[in-house]
Design a protein around this motif. Structure first.
Motif, PDB file in Angstrom:
ATOM      1  N   ARG A 111       0.543  -0.676  -0.388  1.00 37.61           N
ATOM      2  CA  ARG A 111       0.010  -0.146   0.225  1.00 37.61           C
ATOM      3  C   ARG A 111       0.431   1.226   0.132  1.00 37.61           C
ATOM      4  O   ARG A 111       0.354   1.995  -0.789  1.00 37.61           O
ATOM      5  N   GLU A 112       2.281   1.153   0.262  1.00 37.72           N
ATOM      6  CA  GLU A 112       2.440   2.750   0.644  1.00 37.72           C
ATOM      7  C   GLU A 112       3.491   2.089  -0.357  1.00 37.72           C
ATOM      8  O   GLU A 112       3.817   4.040  -1.043  1.00 37.72           O
ATOM      9  N   LYS A 113       3.775   1.741  -1.181  1.00 38.93           N
ATOM     10  CA  LYS A 113       4.621   1.487  -2.177  1.00 38.93           C
ATOM     11  C   LYS A 113       3.906   2.265  -3.095  1.00 38.93           C
ATOM     12  O   LYS A 113       4.116   2.939  -4.085  1.00 38.93           O
ATOM     13  N   SER A 114       2.489   1.756  -3.478  1.00 39.99           N
ATOM     14  CA  SER A 114       1.705   1.903  -4.854  1.00 39.99           C
ATOM     15  C   SER A 114       1.216   3.878  -4.124  1.00 39.99           C
ATOM     16  O   SER A 114       0.990   4.649  -5.021  1.00 39.99           O
ATOM     17  N   TRP A 115       1.062   4.232  -2.874  1.00 40.65           N
ATOM     18  CA  TRP A 115       0.996   5.721  -2.098  1.00 40.65           C
ATOM     19  C   TRP A 115       2.064   6.215  -3.191  1.00 40.65           C
ATOM     20  O   TRP A 115       1.950   7.529  -3.483  1.00 40.65           O
ATOM     21  N   PHE A 116       3.510   5.835  -2.343  1.00 38.14           N
ATOM     22  CA  PHE A 116       4.341   7.002  -2.919  1.00 38.14           C
ATOM     23  C   PHE A 116       4.796   6.600  -5.093  1.00 38.14           C
ATOM     24  O   PHE A 116       4.946   7.850  -5.195  1.00 38.14           O
ATOM     25  N   ALA A 117       3.910   5.800  -5.380  1.00 39.34           N
ATOM     26  CA  ALA A 117       4.259   5.839  -6.862  1.00 39.34           C
ATOM     27  C   ALA A 117       3.290   6.280  -7.779  1.00 39.34           C
ATOM     28  O   ALA A 117       3.259   6.948  -8.695  1.00 39.34           O
ATOM     29  N   SER A 118       2.627   7.184  -6.993  1.00 37.20           N
ATOM     30  CA  SER A 118       1.227   7.428  -7.616  1.00 37.20           C
ATOM     31  C   SER A 118       1.409   9.429  -7.367  1.00 37.20           C
ATOM     32  O   SER A 118       2.761   9.612  -6.655  1.00 37.20           O
ATOM     33  N   SER A 119       1.507  10.495  -8.185  1.00 39.27           N
ATOM     34  CA  SER A 119       1.643  11.558  -8.381  1.00 39.27           C
ATOM     35  C   SER A 119       0.774  11.975  -7.312  1.00 39.27           C
ATOM     36  O   SER A 119       0.079  11.520  -6.649  1.00 39.27           O
ATOM     37  N   VAL A 120       1.708  13.093  -6.648  1.00 36.67           N
ATOM     38  CA  VAL A 120       1.479  14.392  -5.341  1.00 36.67           C
ATOM     39  C   VAL A 120      -0.101  14.728  -6.142  1.00 36.67           C
ATOM     40  O   VAL A 120      -1.096  14.672  -5.585  1.00 36.67           O
ATOM     41  N   GLU A 142      -8.176  21.387  -5.068  1.00 41.06           N
ATOM     42  CA  GLU A 142      -8.041  20.682  -4.203  1.00 41.06           C
ATOM     43  C   GLU A 142      -6.315  21.619  -4.095  1.00 41.06           C
ATOM     44  O   GLU A 142      -5.620  21.277  -3.466  1.00 41.06           O
ATOM     45  N   GLU A 143      -5.962  22.596  -5.399  1.00 39.17           N
ATOM     46  CA  GLU A 143      -4.447  22.967  -4.641  1.00 39.17           C
ATOM     47  C   GLU A 143      -4.764  24.090  -3.523  1.00 39.17           C
ATOM     48  O   GLU A 143      -3.688  24.335  -2.981  1.00 39.17           O
ATOM     49  N   GLU A 144      -6.396  24.030  -2.954  1.00 39.87           N
ATOM     50  CA  GLU A 144      -5.666  25.017  -1.555  1.00 39.87           C
ATOM     51  C   GLU A 144      -5.364  23.802  -0.942  1.00 39.87           C
ATOM     52  O   GLU A 144      -5.025  24.639   0.231  1.00 39.87           O
ATOM     53  N   VAL A 145      -5.043  22.621  -0.872  1.00 43.27           N
ATOM     54  CA  VAL A 145      -4.652  21.628  -0.012  1.00 43.27           C
ATOM     55  C   VAL A 145      -3.597  21.370  -0.117  1.00 43.27           C
ATOM     56  O   VAL A 145      -2.643  21.739  -0.817  1.00 43.27           O
ATOM     57  N   ARG A 146      -2.897  21.377   0.898  1.00 44.48           N
ATOM     58  CA  ARG A 146      -1.226  21.218   0.353  1.00 44.48           C
ATOM     59  C   ARG A 146      -0.870  19.839   1.186  1.00 44.48           C
ATOM     60  O   ARG A 146      -1.166  19.088   1.870  1.00 44.48           O
ATOM     61  N   LEU A 147       0.512  19.391   0.661  1.00 41.65           N
ATOM     62  CA  LEU A 147       0.836  17.756   1.107  1.00 41.65           C
ATOM     63  C   LEU A 147       2.594  17.642   1.178  1.00 41.65           C
ATOM     64  O   LEU A 147       2.909  17.847   0.022  1.00 41.65           O
ATOM     65  N   ASP A 148       2.562  17.068   2.085  1.00 38.38           N
ATOM     66  CA  ASP A 148       4.444  16.901   2.065  1.00 38.38           C
ATOM     67  C   ASP A 148       4.724  16.155   1.171  1.00 38.38           C
ATOM     68  O   ASP A 148       3.787  14.901   1.282  1.00 38.38           O
ATOM     69  N   PRO A 149       5.363  15.826  -0.062  1.00 41.61           N
ATOM     70  CA  PRO A 149       5.311  14.677  -0.705  1.00 41.61           C
ATOM     71  C   PRO A 149       6.227  13.841   0.624  1.00 41.61           C
ATOM     72  O   PRO A 149       5.951  12.128  -0.069  1.00 41.61           O
ATOM     73  N   SER A 150       6.861  13.361   1.352  1.00 44.43           N
ATOM     74  CA  SER A 150       7.814  12.352   1.789  1.00 44.43           C
ATOM     75  C   SER A 150       6.473  11.779   2.954  1.00 44.43           C
ATOM     76  O   SER A 150       6.946  10.794   3.717  1.00 44.43           O
ATOM     77  N   ILE A 151       5.141  12.395   3.284  1.00 42.42           N
ATOM     78  CA  ILE A 151       4.773  11.897   4.230  1.00 42.42           C
ATOM     79  C   ILE A 151       3.784  10.513   3.371  1.00 42.42           C
ATOM     80  O   ILE A 151       3.699  10.590   2.642  1.00 42.42           O
TER      81      ILE A 151
END
Lengths: 199, 199
Positions: A111-120, A142-151
């Motif tokens: 599941r974690e691999k699949s998360w990181f394999a998809s685009s931010v 969607e643009e208003e939401v921020r997401l740390d790519p390493s999470i």
């Protein structure tokens, strides 16, 4: 175990290759049975095969109806039509629903691999409002939401793993149709047989 | 009765129009529930709406599994993805299976109309060997079978009429999603309501 390539897999890899210039070639329709006994059907994106296996990976949102449907009836059928090569694959099997509460460490890693394999950008949709519920805000984007790519994967992110037991292949260019059926041997290894059938 | 246009119908007609340069724009996936309780899914061709209604016409072969499936569970869901405009319609409803033994004259006329509306080449497939059964002859081709174009529907020809009661529309370009739900009033007339929902 599981390393013997399924005989239909090369046909599918060829179809993916010959249709790869089309963005929608990785889209298929997944049918499930609703809790009311009626069929459901929606377009989803193929995220690849699990390593050294013939199992299909699909990402989805834990908050969608298909999750409760699959917990109620774990069987699904993919219908995948390749618009350029005129080939159809009907892939029937059992679906494993893997969310963050899964007790199996290997599955959590998948599941974690699949998360990181998809685009931010595609990860962001799992932070959006509950899919299928009435739209309240007109202005939220969607643009208003921020997401740390390493999470790592958020709670709503869910990996579906479809383990096929039957594949029906149809080629509309040469009118060939082949049915692939699997059986499990005494060691739990899947064995595939195939038969040409009338289109 | 039935002449009030369903609110989603114009959206679908627009999608058909804007994708009409693609041969596969009239193809969709129809999900049903198999007699074993597992879902089935296959690509079919849209043959148009029944006159002055929102009912979908589909031609099929009476000898395919979907016929017994629909007799067992008459509900189906169409998933129709338009690859150029990035629109998806999920159309859920009840399917009426109309073969030559149907006692209703209007339905038999609909079936006959649909037969003559299809090409002679596509009519020929209903004279071919039983779909899904093992292929016996290597050499038989459709071309060897002759068919008088003035002859009406053959026994294997079957018209499916899907009467929708729910439509889920998703536009991936602007991320809009609308759910249309119908209810029947006291006179049996279908009334549609719609609601914007989260994609």
């Amino acid at each position: 175990m599981g390393t013997i390539t399924a005989p239909w897999k090369q046909l599918l890899l060829n179809a993916l290759e010959s249709n790869s210039h089309l963005k929608h070639s990785s889209y298929f329709q997944l049918a499930t049975v609703g809790c009311n006994g009626r069929p459901s059907n929606r377009t989803l994106v193929f995220r690849g095969f699990q390593e050294s296996s013939d199992k299909f990976h699909i990402n989805t949102d834990n908050r969608t109806h298909k999750i409760e449907e699959l917990k109620h009836c774990p069987f699904a059928e993919i219908c995948w039509y390749f618009t350029d090569s005129w080939e159809q694959f009907r892939i029937s099997g059992r679906v494993d629903v893997i969310d963050g509460s899964n007790p199996d460490n290997f599955k959590l890693q998948q599941r974690e691999k699949s998360w990181f394999a998809s685009s931010v950008k595609s990860r962001l949709q799992y932070l959006g409002p509950n899919p299928g519920l009435p739209r309240i805000s007109e202005h939220q984007s969607e643009e208003e939401v921020r997401l740390d790519p390493s999470i790592g994967p958020v709670a709503a992110f869910c990996l579906l793993v479809l383990d096929p037991d039957q594949v029906d292949y149809l080629n509309l260019k040469n009118n060939e149709r082949v049915k692939f059926i699997s059986t499990l041997d005494m060691n739990g290894v899947k064995n595939w047989t195939s038969e040409r059938i009338n289109p």
